[in-house]
Design a protein around this motif. Structure first.
Motif, PDB file in Angstrom:
ATOM      1  N   THR A  46      -6.946  13.106 -32.415  1.00 35.62           N
ATOM      2  CA  THR A  46      -5.829  12.961 -31.842  1.00 35.62           C
ATOM      3  C   THR A  46      -5.290  14.343 -31.522  1.00 35.62           C
ATOM      4  O   THR A  46      -5.881  15.344 -32.287  1.00 35.62           O
ATOM      5  CB  THR A  46      -4.665  12.516 -33.014  1.00 35.62           C
ATOM      6  OG1 THR A  46      -5.115  11.299 -33.292  1.00 35.62           O
ATOM      7  CG2 THR A  46      -3.462  12.571 -32.257  1.00 35.62           C
ATOM      8  N   SER A  47      -4.893  14.671 -30.381  1.00 36.07           N
ATOM      9  CA  SER A  47      -4.858  16.104 -29.826  1.00 36.07           C
ATOM     10  C   SER A  47      -3.048  16.294 -29.479  1.00 36.07           C
ATOM     11  O   SER A  47      -2.472  15.505 -29.227  1.00 36.07           O
ATOM     12  CB  SER A  47      -5.297  16.291 -28.798  1.00 36.07           C
ATOM     13  OG  SER A  47      -6.659  15.997 -28.840  1.00 36.07           O
ATOM     14  N   ILE A  48      -2.550  17.594 -30.024  1.00 39.25           N
ATOM     15  CA  ILE A  48      -1.227  17.979 -29.675  1.00 39.25           C
ATOM     16  C   ILE A  48      -1.500  19.322 -29.109  1.00 39.25           C
ATOM     17  O   ILE A  48      -2.279  20.162 -29.326  1.00 39.25           O
ATOM     18  CB  ILE A  48      -0.533  18.422 -30.931  1.00 39.25           C
ATOM     19  CG1 ILE A  48      -0.543  17.117 -31.857  1.00 39.25           C
ATOM     20  CG2 ILE A  48       0.838  18.842 -30.431  1.00 39.25           C
ATOM     21  CD1 ILE A  48       0.441  17.378 -33.327  1.00 39.25           C
ATOM     22  N   VAL A  49      -0.930  19.144 -27.890  1.00 40.16           N
ATOM     23  CA  VAL A  49      -1.235  20.340 -26.961  1.00 40.16           C
ATOM     24  C   VAL A  49       0.234  21.071 -26.617  1.00 40.16           C
ATOM     25  O   VAL A  49       1.046  20.559 -26.314  1.00 40.16           O
ATOM     26  CB  VAL A  49      -1.765  19.868 -25.485  1.00 40.16           C
ATOM     27  CG1 VAL A  49      -1.848  21.326 -24.625  1.00 40.16           C
ATOM     28  CG2 VAL A  49      -2.777  19.280 -25.838  1.00 40.16           C
ATOM     29  N   VAL A  50       0.460  22.207 -27.004  1.00 35.87           N
ATOM     30  CA  VAL A  50       1.659  23.006 -26.961  1.00 35.87           C
ATOM     31  C   VAL A  50       1.439  23.805 -25.664  1.00 35.87           C
ATOM     32  O   VAL A  50       0.649  24.625 -25.744  1.00 35.87           O
ATOM     33  CB  VAL A  50       2.012  24.199 -27.959  1.00 35.87           C
ATOM     34  CG1 VAL A  50       2.874  24.957 -27.852  1.00 35.87           C
ATOM     35  CG2 VAL A  50       2.537  23.280 -29.338  1.00 35.87           C
ATOM     36  N   THR A  51       2.479  23.885 -24.716  1.00 37.78           N
ATOM     37  CA  THR A  51       2.342  24.454 -23.509  1.00 37.78           C
ATOM     38  C   THR A  51       3.595  24.495 -22.558  1.00 37.78           C
ATOM     39  O   THR A  51       4.479  23.993 -22.942  1.00 37.78           O
ATOM     40  CB  THR A  51       1.025  23.909 -22.729  1.00 37.78           C
ATOM     41  OG1 THR A  51       0.937  24.503 -21.276  1.00 37.78           O
ATOM     42  CG2 THR A  51       1.462  22.324 -22.593  1.00 37.78           C
ATOM     43  N   HIS A  52       3.391  25.643 -21.763  1.00 35.30           N
ATOM     44  CA  HIS A  52       4.525  25.130 -20.661  1.00 35.30           C
ATOM     45  C   HIS A  52       3.890  25.089 -19.413  1.00 35.30           C
ATOM     46  O   HIS A  52       4.650  25.186 -18.515  1.00 35.30           O
ATOM     47  CB  HIS A  52       5.528  26.531 -20.675  1.00 35.30           C
ATOM     48  CG  HIS A  52       4.732  28.007 -21.050  1.00 35.30           C
ATOM     49  ND1 HIS A  52       5.033  28.717 -22.114  1.00 35.30           N
ATOM     50  CD2 HIS A  52       3.814  28.499 -20.062  1.00 35.30           C
ATOM     51  CE1 HIS A  52       4.071  29.915 -21.927  1.00 35.30           C
ATOM     52  NE2 HIS A  52       3.492  29.454 -20.657  1.00 35.30           N
ATOM     53  N   ASP A  53       2.747  24.485 -19.389  1.00 41.01           N
ATOM     54  CA  ASP A  53       2.056  24.283 -17.959  1.00 41.01           C
ATOM     55  C   ASP A  53       2.102  22.839 -17.812  1.00 41.01           C
ATOM     56  O   ASP A  53       1.470  22.136 -18.033  1.00 41.01           O
ATOM     57  CB  ASP A  53       0.537  24.900 -18.046  1.00 41.01           C
ATOM     58  CG  ASP A  53      -0.030  24.921 -16.784  1.00 41.01           C
ATOM     59  OD1 ASP A  53       0.203  23.888 -15.949  1.00 41.01           O
ATOM     60  OD2 ASP A  53      -0.757  25.475 -16.304  1.00 41.01           O
ATOM     61  N   VAL A  54       3.389  22.545 -17.058  1.00 38.50           N
ATOM     62  CA  VAL A  54       3.702  20.973 -17.055  1.00 38.50           C
ATOM     63  C   VAL A  54       2.506  20.307 -15.931  1.00 38.50           C
ATOM     64  O   VAL A  54       1.899  19.217 -16.248  1.00 38.50           O
ATOM     65  CB  VAL A  54       4.939  20.881 -16.118  1.00 38.50           C
ATOM     66  CG1 VAL A  54       5.475  19.574 -16.567  1.00 38.50           C
ATOM     67  CG2 VAL A  54       5.871  22.087 -16.132  1.00 38.50           C
ATOM     68  N   TYR A  55       1.952  20.963 -14.994  1.00 40.43           N
ATOM     69  CA  TYR A  55       1.129  20.339 -14.006  1.00 40.43           C
ATOM     70  C   TYR A  55      -0.183  20.053 -14.616  1.00 40.43           C
ATOM     71  O   TYR A  55      -0.765  18.860 -14.569  1.00 40.43           O
ATOM     72  CB  TYR A  55       1.015  21.195 -12.927  1.00 40.43           C
ATOM     73  CG  TYR A  55       2.343  20.898 -12.016  1.00 40.43           C
ATOM     74  CD1 TYR A  55       2.440  19.946 -11.208  1.00 40.43           C
ATOM     75  CD2 TYR A  55       3.332  21.917 -12.088  1.00 40.43           C
ATOM     76  CE1 TYR A  55       3.827  19.833 -10.580  1.00 40.43           C
ATOM     77  CE2 TYR A  55       4.344  21.833 -11.162  1.00 40.43           C
ATOM     78  CZ  TYR A  55       4.817  20.855 -10.682  1.00 40.43           C
ATOM     79  OH  TYR A  55       5.977  20.735  -9.899  1.00 40.43           O
ATOM     80  N   GLU A  56      -0.752  21.131 -15.324  1.00 40.29           N
ATOM     81  CA  GLU A  56      -2.097  20.621 -15.921  1.00 40.29           C
ATOM     82  C   GLU A  56      -1.888  19.627 -16.972  1.00 40.29           C
ATOM     83  O   GLU A  56      -2.606  18.588 -17.264  1.00 40.29           O
ATOM     84  CB  GLU A  56      -2.552  22.018 -16.768  1.00 40.29           C
ATOM     85  CG  GLU A  56      -3.875  21.892 -17.185  1.00 40.29           C
ATOM     86  CD  GLU A  56      -4.902  21.660 -16.256  1.00 40.29           C
ATOM     87  OE1 GLU A  56      -4.656  21.922 -15.110  1.00 40.29           O
ATOM     88  OE2 GLU A  56      -5.839  20.625 -16.423  1.00 40.29           O
TER      89      GLU A  56
END
Ligand SMILES: Nc1ncnc2c1ncn2[C@@H]1O[C@H](COP(=O)(O)OP(=O)(O)O)[C@@H](O)[C@H]1O
Ligand SMILES: [Mg+2]
Lengths: 267, 280
Positions: free
Chosen positions: B208-218
């Motif tokens: 299970t993965s949690i991705v914290v980011t501010h890159d919406v498109y990716e």
């Protein structure tokens, strides 16, 4: 309002005192935690051996060269004084006692703090600033056992050895100047030294000092690194603090230790 | 045939549909409240993104899930275990099954790439050296960096470092991997590579993965669900399709990169007139 200013001043003194006490308390708890985690570190001895290499072997050059110069200077200055009383033959005694009792542990301690202590602080501080310690903790590995304890013990083991080497090179430097350069009698130099240096009173006491200084420098170095603000400025000021605090603590502790050891001499 | 698992194993692992559940989580450093009631579920086997502006508390959420911080209130359940209530041993046992990729990789600078990936294995398993070697090379191969095994982290580019950190995060085959800003500072190619790796690792290893980011498109390309965090709360969420079609002003501002909107351009200040008109 002068009253207000006084209140503010008192408050500031109070806050500073509290902050210092809090830090001391934190350092004490940290010390206990490091000791508590040490058995875990000992079980993987190569970790500590590696730190002995970094703290000890890499400090060798500065320790050996400084020891040699200090011995040579001691011989010149000592000869200058002793010659006035016709006590040239005691040069070996003077040099050996000053080195073994005082200069070996103290100067080696100061050099050790600036060479190895600062490096340990910078290394741990950088690991903190770049999240390496946090990453370790998230991998269920305790940085106190994996990073801090080996460096702490590596420093404690290295310091007495370095102090002994410092004194040895110092005596050698004094011999070079006294016997080879000035032309004092070789037999008197070594013979008087051997007769006057007492194993229990001089060598052991010097050794005790060097162990105490090793603990002081190692503890300050790992604590300052671990407690550093996780930024570039934080790490650089922690490194400075290690050197300053180590130097002051070594000199203060040296005085206290010397007082205790002095009472025992010849009474 | 399934054998009945022991009750302890059941709560620990297989029976919970959600890898992570947060409900009513509040948190603050010092006096300032950062999180004001976060509710979030991360289903098993999914890739979920947590999005939000810088400083809105995304990293803090990951630290709470990993147990490095304790919430002021609320529940945090990971693999059926209430994280804030775990003792040190329980927490460390849980963390062995969680991988985390830190914001800038946090590779150990004094170790080679190989030793970085081997680190969790050496610390937590008694595997012989040959087995560790094979496992490490497999992990590195999966991120395309088997050839870089003997390099030091300082010799890697940003994207390569991130991939090594990814290999290290999955070294012990965790059930949950948390990525903190895995795309930050990467060129578009590396960014795509890392994004695809996250998705592929998740599906291939069943994690299970949690991705914290501010890159919406990716994120829209690779995740199953997105949460938007602002001002300490979840303000929006949904699948990538729902997000693309959303008319929520916050989501729109985020997608369109508009400078002003629900997230104001100006830092809180007194009105402009007062600043320039001097009192007489
Ligand atoms: N150790 C700390 N002490 C005090 N404040 C902190 C600390 N760490 C982060 N903060 C503050 O908490 C807020 C959220 O931080 P963080 O979770 O790192 O944000 P994000 O990852 O979303 O950029 C920020 O405003 C930050 O300044
Ligand atoms: Mg962050």
């Amino acid at each position: 309002m002068p009253a207000e200013r006084v209140v503010r001043g008192v408050r500031k003194v109070g806050a500073t005192t509290l902050a210092i006490l809090q830090r001391l308390g934190f350092a004490t708890r940290f010390f206990a935690a490091v000791v508590w985690h040490s058995p875990q570190a000992f079980r993987r001895l190569q970790l500590t051996l590696r730190e002995i290499y970094f703290a000890g072997v890499l400090s060798l050059v500065i320790i050996l060269v400084s020891g040699m110069f200090v011995g040579m200077v001691l011989a010149l200055q000592g000869y200058d004084v002793l010659n006035r009383y016709g006590a040239n033959d005691s040069l070996g005694i003077l040099v050996a006692l000053s080195l073994v009792r005082e200069l070996g542990p103290v100067v080696a301690g100061l050099l050790f703090a600036s060479r190895a202590g600062s490096a340990i602080t910078a290394e741990i501080g950088l690991m903190k600033a770049t999240d390496q310690l946090a990453a370790m903790e998230m991998m269920a590995v305790d940085p106190l056992a994996r990073v801090v304890a080996p460096r702490f013990w590596g420093g404690i083991v290295s310091m007495p050895l370095l102090a002994a080497l410092f004194s040895t090179l110092g005596v050698f430097g004094a011999w070079l100047v006294g016997v080879k350069l000035i032309g004092l009698d070789n037999g008197a130099f070594w013979g008087n030294m051997q007769a006057a240096v007492d194993f229990r009173e001089d060598i052991v006491n010097g050794f005790i000092k060097s162990v105490v200084f090793g603990v002081i420098v190692s503890l300050i170095a790992v604590f300052e690194g671990y407690d550093a603000k996780p930024t570039a400025e934080g790490v650089s000021s922690a490194t400075t603090r290690t050197v300053v605090e180590s130097a002051l603590t070594i000199l203060a502790a040296d005085f206290v230790l010397t007082v205790f050891m002095f009472r025992g001499v010849g009474v | 045939m399934k054998t009945a698992p022991s009750p302890a194993a059941a709560t620990f692992d297989t029976r919970c549909a959600n890898a992570v559940e947060l409900s009513g989580v509040t948190f603050g450093y010092d006096r300032r409240t950062i999180l004001k009631g976060i509710d979030m579920t991360i289903p098993r086997g999914k890739v979920v993104a947590i999005m939000g502006g810088s400083g809105c508390g995304k990293t803090t959420i990951l630290r709470l899930i990993g147990g490095s911080l304790r919430p002021r209130s609320g529940r945090i359940v990971v693999a059926g275990q209430s994280v804030p209530q775990l003792d040190r041993d329980g927490l460390y046992a849980l963390r062995r099954r969680i991988g985390m990729l830190f914001q800038f990789g946090a590779l150990f600078t004094d170790l080679t790439v190989f030793e970085n990936v081997a680190f969790p294995m050496r610390e937590h398993t008694d595997l012989p050296d040959e087995a560790i070697r094979d496992l490490v090379l497999m992990k590195l191969n999966a991120v395309g960096l088997r050839g870089a095994a003997q390099l030091k982290p300082a010799e890697l580019s940003g994207g390569m470092g991130r991939r090594v950190a990814l290999a290290r995060a999955v070294a012990l085959d965790p059930m949950l991997v948390m990525y903190d800003e895995p795309f930050a500072g990467l060129d578009p190619i590396s960014l795509g590579v890392v994004g695809q790796l996250i998705r592929r690792m998740n599906d291939a290893l069943g994690i299970t993965s949690i991705v914290v980011t501010h890159d919406v498109y990716e994120s829209l390309k690779i995740v199953d669900h997105l949460y938007f965090v602002s001002e300490g709360r979840i303000v929006a969420g949904g699948t990538p399709d729902e997000v693309r079609a959303s008319s929520d002003p916050f989501v729109r501002q985020f997608l369109d990169g508009a400078p002003d909107g629900p997230v104001p351009f100006h830092y809180a200040a007194r009105p402009l007139e007062q600043e320039f008109v001097r009192a007489r």
